[in-house]
Design a protein around this motif. Structure first.
Motif, PDB file in Angstrom:
ATOM      1  N   ALA A  33     126.175 -54.670-106.777  1.00 51.97           N
ATOM      2  CA  ALA A  33     126.550 -56.067-106.584  1.00 51.97           C
ATOM      3  C   ALA A  33     127.127 -56.263-105.188  1.00 51.97           C
ATOM      4  O   ALA A  33     127.265 -55.305-104.418  1.00 51.97           O
ATOM      5  N   ARG A  34     127.460 -57.513-104.872  1.00 53.63           N
ATOM      6  CA  ARG A  34     128.129 -57.812-103.602  1.00 53.63           C
ATOM      7  C   ARG A  34     129.615 -57.558-103.798  1.00 53.63           C
ATOM      8  O   ARG A  34     130.339 -58.394-104.349  1.00 53.63           O
ATOM      9  N   LEU A  35     130.073 -56.384-103.371  1.00 48.95           N
ATOM     10  CA  LEU A  35     131.446 -55.960-103.602  1.00 48.95           C
ATOM     11  C   LEU A  35     131.998 -55.316-102.341  1.00 48.95           C
ATOM     12  O   LEU A  35     131.286 -54.604-101.635  1.00 48.95           O
ATOM     13  N   GLU A  36     133.278 -55.535-102.087  1.00 50.32           N
ATOM     14  CA  GLU A  36     133.949 -54.851-100.991  1.00 50.32           C
ATOM     15  C   GLU A  36     135.449 -54.942-101.192  1.00 50.32           C
ATOM     16  O   GLU A  36     135.942 -55.721-102.015  1.00 50.32           O
ATOM     17  N   GLY A  37     136.179 -54.097-100.472  1.00 46.04           N
ATOM     18  CA  GLY A  37     137.628 -54.095-100.582  1.00 46.04           C
ATOM     19  C   GLY A  37     138.119 -53.318-101.789  1.00 46.04           C
ATOM     20  O   GLY A  37     137.374 -52.590-102.448  1.00 46.04           O
TER      21      GLY A  37
ATOM     22  N   MET B 130     126.899 -73.609-100.471  1.00 40.01           N
ATOM     23  CA  MET B 130     127.496 -72.278-100.624  1.00 40.01           C
ATOM     24  C   MET B 130     127.263 -71.742-102.032  1.00 40.01           C
ATOM     25  O   MET B 130     127.004 -72.482-102.974  1.00 40.01           O
ATOM     26  N   PHE B 131     127.426 -70.416-102.151  1.00 42.62           N
ATOM     27  CA  PHE B 131     127.491 -69.780-103.455  1.00 42.62           C
ATOM     28  C   PHE B 131     128.693 -70.319-104.225  1.00 42.62           C
ATOM     29  O   PHE B 131     129.739 -70.626-103.650  1.00 42.62           O
ATOM     30  N   TYR B 132     128.571 -70.401-105.568  1.00 44.31           N
ATOM     31  CA  TYR B 132     129.768 -70.575-106.378  1.00 44.31           C
ATOM     32  C   TYR B 132     130.686 -69.382-106.119  1.00 44.31           C
ATOM     33  O   TYR B 132     130.239 -68.235-106.126  1.00 44.31           O
ATOM     34  N   ARG B 133     131.946 -69.642-105.881  1.00 46.15           N
ATOM     35  CA  ARG B 133     132.845 -68.519-105.592  1.00 46.15           C
ATOM     36  C   ARG B 133     132.925 -67.558-106.774  1.00 46.15           C
ATOM     37  O   ARG B 133     133.035 -66.345-106.594  1.00 46.15           O
TER      38      ARG B 133
ATOM     39  N   SER C  64     134.095 -62.013-103.244  1.00 46.17           N
ATOM     40  CA  SER C  64     134.276 -61.362-101.942  1.00 46.17           C
ATOM     41  C   SER C  64     133.285 -61.897-100.920  1.00 46.17           C
ATOM     42  O   SER C  64     133.626 -62.097 -99.752  1.00 46.17           O
ATOM     43  N   TYR C  65     132.057 -62.153-101.359  1.00 44.90           N
ATOM     44  CA  TYR C  65     131.031 -62.676-100.458  1.00 44.90           C
ATOM     45  C   TYR C  65     131.400 -64.090 -99.999  1.00 44.90           C
ATOM     46  O   TYR C  65     131.348 -64.416 -98.808  1.00 44.90           O
ATOM     47  N   PHE C  66     131.794 -64.929-100.948  1.00 38.42           N
ATOM     48  CA  PHE C  66     132.205 -66.301-100.635  1.00 38.42           C
ATOM     49  C   PHE C  66     133.368 -66.283 -99.646  1.00 38.42           C
ATOM     50  O   PHE C  66     133.352 -66.996 -98.632  1.00 38.42           O
TER      51      PHE C  66
ATOM     52  N   VAL D  30     127.658 -58.986 -93.329  1.00 36.78           N
ATOM     53  CA  VAL D  30     128.246 -59.023 -94.675  1.00 36.78           C
ATOM     54  C   VAL D  30     127.576 -57.946 -95.514  1.00 36.78           C
ATOM     55  O   VAL D  30     126.413 -57.581 -95.294  1.00 36.78           O
ATOM     56  N   ILE D  31     128.326 -57.416 -96.475  1.00 38.06           N
ATOM     57  CA  ILE D  31     127.762 -56.461 -97.420  1.00 38.06           C
ATOM     58  C   ILE D  31     126.971 -57.233 -98.453  1.00 38.06           C
ATOM     59  O   ILE D  31     127.506 -58.106 -99.145  1.00 38.06           O
ATOM     60  N   THR D  32     125.687 -56.945 -98.544  1.00 39.34           N
ATOM     61  CA  THR D  32     124.844 -57.642 -99.502  1.00 39.34           C
ATOM     62  C   THR D  32     124.696 -56.870-100.811  1.00 39.34           C
ATOM     63  O   THR D  32     124.426 -57.464-101.849  1.00 39.34           O
ATOM     64  N   THR D  33     124.867 -55.541-100.760  1.00 38.46           N
ATOM     65  CA  THR D  33     124.825 -54.739-101.984  1.00 38.46           C
ATOM     66  C   THR D  33     125.729 -53.521-101.830  1.00 38.46           C
ATOM     67  O   THR D  33     125.694 -52.842-100.803  1.00 38.46           O
ATOM     68  N   ALA D  34     126.532 -53.250-102.861  1.00 39.15           N
ATOM     69  CA  ALA D  34     127.332 -52.032-102.945  1.00 39.15           C
ATOM     70  C   ALA D  34     127.154 -51.464-104.345  1.00 39.15           C
ATOM     71  O   ALA D  34     126.809 -52.184-105.282  1.00 39.15           O
TER      72      ALA D  34
END
Length: 296
Positions: free
Chosen positions: A150-154, A198-201, A206-208, A270-274
């Motif tokens: 998924a789009r994940l970071e931090g 925009m994407f729904y937050r 994290s992506y938003f 931006v990280i698109t997939t993790a």
């Protein structure tokens, strides 16, 4: 002890709720309508609530029916996965890896991983389900999935490990006749007065947040007028003249002729997939999958 009668009644409720028509639901269930109506009435009596309102205009869920529908859907999904696991166990396929992934990861990451896992673990059964990024960590904690893409970071919380897999440069999607469409690169600050799609937050927090942070670093807060659930929807809205959108530049390939995609003047990624997993699960297949990912 499992109340199989209640399980059946809940399944009947789910089908009627999806069809909102007792006749169609009965046909889908391969049964006649009167017994279906009777079973729903028994369920309503058991729960002491009315689940459906029927009138000349059709069938609709009551407030109580709508309230329990998400839980019944989740229960039905869990039962299907349990049934699948039992079938595989009976067939001798005793090792199972459950993967949750956003749609882009299913296309870009999973095919090669599945090939590697099948080569090194031929008896493994891989179960996949599509998720939103925001669902990844709760599903990992609950044990509903073993690995998430998924789009994940931090920092993702206790026990959750993550490795970034895909990163992309930010670009802006513009209507084809937008005054900035003729530029080869666009300074982010020039978008300060634009309406944003925009994407729904809640789909990918994290992506938003990374997109909003980029705008604020450029001196403005984005005026979000439309929120959608996918990059493809962002591009579609832009093509209809509903604003501009910050998207990964790799998504240019799906842009319709009614919009253009231009890179930002300043390189912002931006990280698109993790990939993420819960260290506490102890599933050896998770370690094997992570090792396969690291070797790719």
């Amino acid at each position: 002890m499992i109340n199989f009668r209640l399980v059946r009644h809940l399944w009947l409720f789910l089908v009627v709720a999806e069809e909102l028509h007792f006749g169609r639901a009965a046909k889908r269930l391969n049964m006649s309508q009167p017994p279906l109506t009777e079973q729903i009435q028994i369920l309503e009596q058991s729960l002491k609530v009315k689940l459906f309102e029927r009138s000349r205009r059709g069938t609709r869920l009551t407030h109580a029916g709508a309230a329990i529908l998400p839980a019944v859907r989740k229960f039905a999904d869990q039962l299907e996965r349990l049934e699948f696991a039992v079938r595989e166990a009976v067939a001798g396929q005793r090792s199972m890896l459950t993967i949750g992934a956003i749609s882009t990861a299913m296309v870009e990451v999973l095919p090669s991983l599945i090939v590697k896992m099948k080569a090194t673990h031929p008896d493994v059964t891989i179960s996949m389900r599509e998720i939103d990024s925001v669902e990844a960590v709760p599903l990992l904690h609950a044990g509903d999935i073993d690995i998430a893409f998924a789009r994940l970071e931090g920092e993702l919380g206790s026990g959750i490990q993550t490795i970034p897999l895909r990163e992309d440069r930010l670009a802006v999607a513009l209507p084809k006749k937008h005054p900035l469409a003729g530029r080869t690169r666009i300074p982010l600050a020039l978008l300060a007065q634009e309406d944003f799609v925009m994407f729904y937050r809640h789909v990918s927090p994290s992506y938003f947040d990374s997109l909003v942070s980029a705008c604020r670093n450029a001196g403005f807060s984005p005026r979000v007028v439309h929120e959608v659930s996918s990059v493809a929807s962002q591009i579609a809205f832009v093509g209809c003249g509903q604003g501009v959108a910050l998207i990964p530049s790799g998504m240019k390939k799906v842009a319709h002729e009614t919009c253009v995609v231009r890179p930002l003047a300043k390189k912002l990624s931006v990280i698109t997939t993790a990939v993420a997993w819960n260290q506490a699960t102890g599933n050896p297949l998770v370690e094997a999958a992570i090792a396969a990912i690291k070797d790719s």
